[in-house]
Design a protein around this motif. Structure first.
Motif, PDB file in Angstrom:
ATOM      1  N   GLN A  69      10.155   5.755   9.828  1.00  0.00           N
ATOM      2  CA  GLN A  69      11.279   5.715   8.900  1.00  0.00           C
ATOM      3  C   GLN A  69      11.513   4.320   8.330  1.00  0.00           C
ATOM      4  O   GLN A  69      11.968   4.180   7.201  1.00  0.00           O
ATOM      5  N   ILE A  70      11.181   3.293   9.068  1.00  0.00           N
ATOM      6  CA  ILE A  70      11.416   1.918   8.616  1.00  0.00           C
ATOM      7  C   ILE A  70      10.461   1.529   7.484  1.00  0.00           C
ATOM      8  O   ILE A  70      10.868   0.917   6.504  1.00  0.00           O
ATOM      9  N   LEU A  71       9.192   1.892   7.598  1.00  0.00           N
ATOM     10  CA  LEU A  71       8.193   1.460   6.612  1.00  0.00           C
ATOM     11  C   LEU A  71       7.968   2.443   5.467  1.00  0.00           C
ATOM     12  O   LEU A  71       7.673   2.015   4.358  1.00  0.00           O
ATOM     13  N   MET A  72       8.058   3.724   5.717  1.00  0.00           N
ATOM     14  CA  MET A  72       7.725   4.716   4.699  1.00  0.00           C
ATOM     15  C   MET A  72       8.768   4.745   3.591  1.00  0.00           C
ATOM     16  O   MET A  72       9.959   4.842   3.856  1.00  0.00           O
ATOM     17  N   PRO A  73       8.312   4.701   2.333  1.00  0.00           N
ATOM     18  CA  PRO A  73       9.238   4.900   1.211  1.00  0.00           C
ATOM     19  C   PRO A  73       9.822   6.317   1.243  1.00  0.00           C
ATOM     20  O   PRO A  73       9.298   7.206   1.918  1.00  0.00           O
ATOM     21  N   VAL A  74      10.865   6.533   0.490  1.00  0.00           N
ATOM     22  CA  VAL A  74      11.666   7.757   0.553  1.00  0.00           C
ATOM     23  C   VAL A  74      10.839   9.037   0.436  1.00  0.00           C
ATOM     24  O   VAL A  74      10.932   9.917   1.299  1.00  0.00           O
ATOM     25  N   LYS A 129       0.146  15.563  -4.901  1.00  0.00           N
ATOM     26  CA  LYS A 129       1.145  15.413  -3.839  1.00  0.00           C
ATOM     27  C   LYS A 129       0.635  15.996  -2.524  1.00  0.00           C
ATOM     28  O   LYS A 129       0.832  15.405  -1.468  1.00  0.00           O
ATOM     29  N   ASN A 130      -0.051  17.130  -2.611  1.00  0.00           N
ATOM     30  CA  ASN A 130      -0.611  17.736  -1.399  1.00  0.00           C
ATOM     31  C   ASN A 130      -1.673  16.846  -0.767  1.00  0.00           C
ATOM     32  O   ASN A 130      -1.710  16.688   0.453  1.00  0.00           O
ATOM     33  N   ILE A 131      -2.539  16.266  -1.595  1.00  0.00           N
ATOM     34  CA  ILE A 131      -3.584  15.389  -1.069  1.00  0.00           C
ATOM     35  C   ILE A 131      -2.970  14.138  -0.448  1.00  0.00           C
ATOM     36  O   ILE A 131      -3.358  13.723   0.650  1.00  0.00           O
ATOM     37  N   ILE A 132      -1.995  13.554  -1.117  1.00  0.00           N
ATOM     38  CA  ILE A 132      -1.336  12.356  -0.578  1.00  0.00           C
ATOM     39  C   ILE A 132      -0.662  12.681   0.743  1.00  0.00           C
ATOM     40  O   ILE A 132      -0.786  11.941   1.719  1.00  0.00           O
ATOM     41  N   CYS A 181       0.833  -1.206   0.000  1.00  0.00           N
ATOM     42  CA  CYS A 181       0.000   0.000   0.000  1.00  0.00           C
ATOM     43  C   CYS A 181       0.868   1.257   0.000  1.00  0.00           C
ATOM     44  O   CYS A 181       0.595   2.217  -0.729  1.00  0.00           O
ATOM     45  N   LEU A 182       1.906   1.236   0.810  1.00  0.00           N
ATOM     46  CA  LEU A 182       2.819   2.375   0.870  1.00  0.00           C
ATOM     47  C   LEU A 182       3.512   2.601  -0.469  1.00  0.00           C
ATOM     48  O   LEU A 182       3.711   3.740  -0.891  1.00  0.00           O
ATOM     49  N   ILE A 183       3.864   1.523  -1.142  1.00  0.00           N
ATOM     50  CA  ILE A 183       4.512   1.643  -2.452  1.00  0.00           C
ATOM     51  C   ILE A 183       3.548   2.240  -3.472  1.00  0.00           C
ATOM     52  O   ILE A 183       3.943   3.082  -4.290  1.00  0.00           O
ATOM     53  N   ILE A 184       2.281   1.849  -3.415  1.00  0.00           N
ATOM     54  CA  ILE A 184       1.274   2.430  -4.318  1.00  0.00           C
ATOM     55  C   ILE A 184       1.173   3.931  -4.073  1.00  0.00           C
ATOM     56  O   ILE A 184       1.180   4.729  -5.018  1.00  0.00           O
ATOM     57  N   VAL A 194       5.047  10.268  -6.557  1.00  0.00           N
ATOM     58  CA  VAL A 194       6.126  10.594  -7.491  1.00  0.00           C
ATOM     59  C   VAL A 194       5.564  11.032  -8.844  1.00  0.00           C
ATOM     60  O   VAL A 194       6.054  11.981  -9.452  1.00  0.00           O
ATOM     61  N   ALA A 195       4.528  10.343  -9.313  1.00  0.00           N
ATOM     62  CA  ALA A 195       3.964  10.625 -10.635  1.00  0.00           C
ATOM     63  C   ALA A 195       2.983  11.798 -10.641  1.00  0.00           C
ATOM     64  O   ALA A 195       2.677  12.340 -11.698  1.00  0.00           O
ATOM     65  N   GLY A 196       2.517  12.186  -9.473  1.00  0.00           N
ATOM     66  CA  GLY A 196       1.444  13.171  -9.399  1.00  0.00           C
ATOM     67  C   GLY A 196       1.891  14.610  -9.550  1.00  0.00           C
ATOM     68  O   GLY A 196       3.060  14.945  -9.367  1.00  0.00           O
ATOM     69  N   ASN A 197       0.903  15.446  -9.842  1.00  0.00           N
ATOM     70  CA  ASN A 197       1.152  16.886  -9.885  1.00  0.00           C
ATOM     71  C   ASN A 197       1.145  17.426  -8.451  1.00  0.00           C
ATOM     72  O   ASN A 197       0.965  16.674  -7.494  1.00  0.00           O
TER      73      ASN A 197
END
Length: 94
Positions: A74-79, A51-54, A35-38, A44-47
């Protein structure tokens, strides 16, 4: 039209955050990571609006749940989501 898309995206990200939190609660970190990767890919792809909504919906909800569950964000969240999280933390003065 744009307002409708924003509301729809907002609701979908709320639902994705709820699902992510349920997987974390169940100890299904493999599923939570997917889910975090999605969310990361959308970020990354969004405008800028996406990005603000995410950041404001998904990252806020999931990171708050992780903190309440004593899980290191920090362990689970992508960069990129991790960067959004730290921007929130620093903006709040915590």
């Amino acid at each position: 039209m744009v307002k409708h898309i924003s509301k729809s995206l907002y609701r979908r990200l709320q639902k994705l955050a709820e699902i992510t939190n349920v997987f974390i609660e169940m100890g299904r970190m493999d599923r939570a990571s997917k889910c975090l990767i999605i969310a990361e890919q959308l970020f990354v792809a969004g405008n800028m609006a996406m990005k603000n909504i995410i950041s404001n919906v998904y990252v806020f909800s999931v990171s708050a749940y992780m903190e309440a569950s004593h899980i290191d964000v920090q362990i689970l969240m992508p960069v990129n989501l991790n960067l959004a999280y730290y921007q929130q933390v620093n903006a709040s003065g915590v």
